[in-house]
Design an enzyme around this catalytic site. Structure first.
Site, short mmCIF file in Angstrom:
data_model
loop_
_atom_site.label_atom_id
_atom_site.label_comp_id
_atom_site.label_asym_id
_atom_site.label_seq_id
_atom_site.Cartn_x
_atom_site.Cartn_y
_atom_site.Cartn_z
N ASP A 43 0.86 -1.32 0.06
CA ASP A 43 -0.09 -0.06 0.10
C ASP A 43 0.54 1.17 -0.15
O ASP A 43 0.31 2.46 0.00
CB ASP A 43 -1.04 -0.06 0.96
N SER A 44 2.24 1.12 0.08
CA SER A 44 3.08 2.22 -0.05
C SER A 44 2.96 2.67 -1.67
O SER A 44 3.34 3.89 -2.05
CB SER A 44 4.55 1.81 -0.13
N ASP A 82 -1.20 -6.16 -0.06
CA ASP A 82 -1.46 -5.48 1.10
C ASP A 82 -3.05 -5.31 1.35
O ASP A 82 -3.77 -4.71 0.41
CB ASP A 82 -0.94 -4.11 1.21
N LYS A 112 -1.22 -9.30 2.90
CA LYS A 112 -0.35 -8.80 4.03
C LYS A 112 -1.24 -8.15 4.75
O LYS A 112 -2.02 -7.21 4.35
CB LYS A 112 0.72 -8.23 3.45
N GLU A 114 -1.30 -5.56 8.32
CA GLU A 114 -0.32 -4.89 9.30
C GLU A 114 -0.76 -5.27 10.71
O GLU A 114 -2.23 -5.08 10.93
CB GLU A 114 -0.33 -3.43 9.11
N GLU A 178 9.68 -4.39 10.02
CA GLU A 178 10.05 -3.11 9.39
C GLU A 178 10.72 -2.28 10.52
O GLU A 178 10.05 -1.97 11.68
CB GLU A 178 9.00 -2.20 8.83
#
Ligand code: KIV
Length: 268
Positions: A43-44, A82, A112, A114, A178
């Site tokens: 999602d960057s 994401d 993915k 978070e 991260e």
């Protein structure tokens, strides 16, 4: 097609795993052609492709649109997508529905998620949706944590070790860590059986991930300490300037770029 089993074997055999983000057909195609082990449609993309300030604005539609294109560009890669901010953390049914929808619509190999969502990871795993967990600095929570090193005290480090074990226990097939101290990342990597991929987590993890645009200096504005740039796509500006000037001067298109068949003098 790379499988999670192959990635597990790589961990066991201490072969490092490479991961890169990709958000569209050409970048995913390049990543696959370069032999990169796994592709993350992160999602960057909110920041590096869509120009948002953070990943918070990214929607399910954004992720689906980009992941479908990346999947088409890298049909043989292990592609992870994401789950965006706001799509989970609501209630179990909605969270499951969104995770399943993303997995199904994008044909990614895994989603993915978070943060600490063990019940959701368990639920997804139970019905066959592979989950990659993302711990440490989780950019979707940047409003609370800020962009800084995480787990930097002994207490926080111990908590992260527990969290990593809990997501593995819940069924996560891989973890991204991260912006955490490298000695902590090494301990977690040793203690887990699933692959641990680091970004800003030192060299002791099973693999590394970087953002495509950061690695290639392609329009990225904030380059973190942990990014190494392997290319320089900023020279694209020089190419665009040259094109602009040649259009102005008439140098482009030349004969080489022109269809010269005469049709205007012909009678029908
Ligand atoms: O969205 C993303 O690109 C990521 C990586 C930084 C791991 O989550």
């Amino acid at each position: 097609m790379k499988t999670i089993k192959q990635l597990l074997t790589m961990k066991e055999q201490k072969e490092k795993i490479s991961m890169i983000t990709a958000y569209d057909y050409p970048s995913a195609k390049q990543a696959e052609a370069a032999g990169i082990d796994t592709i993350l449609v992160g999602d960057s993309l909110g920041m590096v492709v869509l120009g948002y300030d953070s990943t918070v604005e990214v929607t399910m539609e954004d992720m689906t649109h980009h992941a479908k294109a990346a999947r088409r560009g890298a049909p043989d890669s292990y592609v992870i997508v994401d789950v965006p901010f706001g799509a989970v953390g609501i209630d179990h049914t909605t969270d499951m529905k969104n995770a399943i929808q993303l997995y199904k619509d994008t044909k990614a190999n895994a989603v993915k998620i978070e943060g600490m969502h063990t019940t959701l990871i368990q639920g997804c795993t139970q019905i066959g949706v592979p989950v990659v967990s993302h711990l440490g600095l989780t950019p979707q929570s940047v409003g609370i944590t800020g962009y800084k090193l995480q787990a930097s005290s002994k207490r926080e480090a111990e908590q992260l070790i527990e969290d990593a074990k809990a997501v593995e226990q819940a069924g996560a097939v891989m973890i991204v860590l991260e912006a955490i101290p490298s000695d902590l990342a090494e301990v977690i990597t040793e203690q887990l059986t699933i692959p641990v991929i680091g970004i800003g987590a030192g060299k002791g993890t099973d693999g590394q991930v970087l953002v495509y645009h950061d690695l290639l200096n392609y329009g990225s504005e904030h380059i973190a300490k942990f990014v190494k740039q392997y290319g320089d796509f900023s020279n694209g500006i020089d190419a665009l300037k040259a094109y602009h000037e040649e259009v102005k001067s008439g140098a482009f298109p030349s004969e080489a770029h022109t269809y010269k068949k005469k049709v205007m003098g012909e009678t029908e």
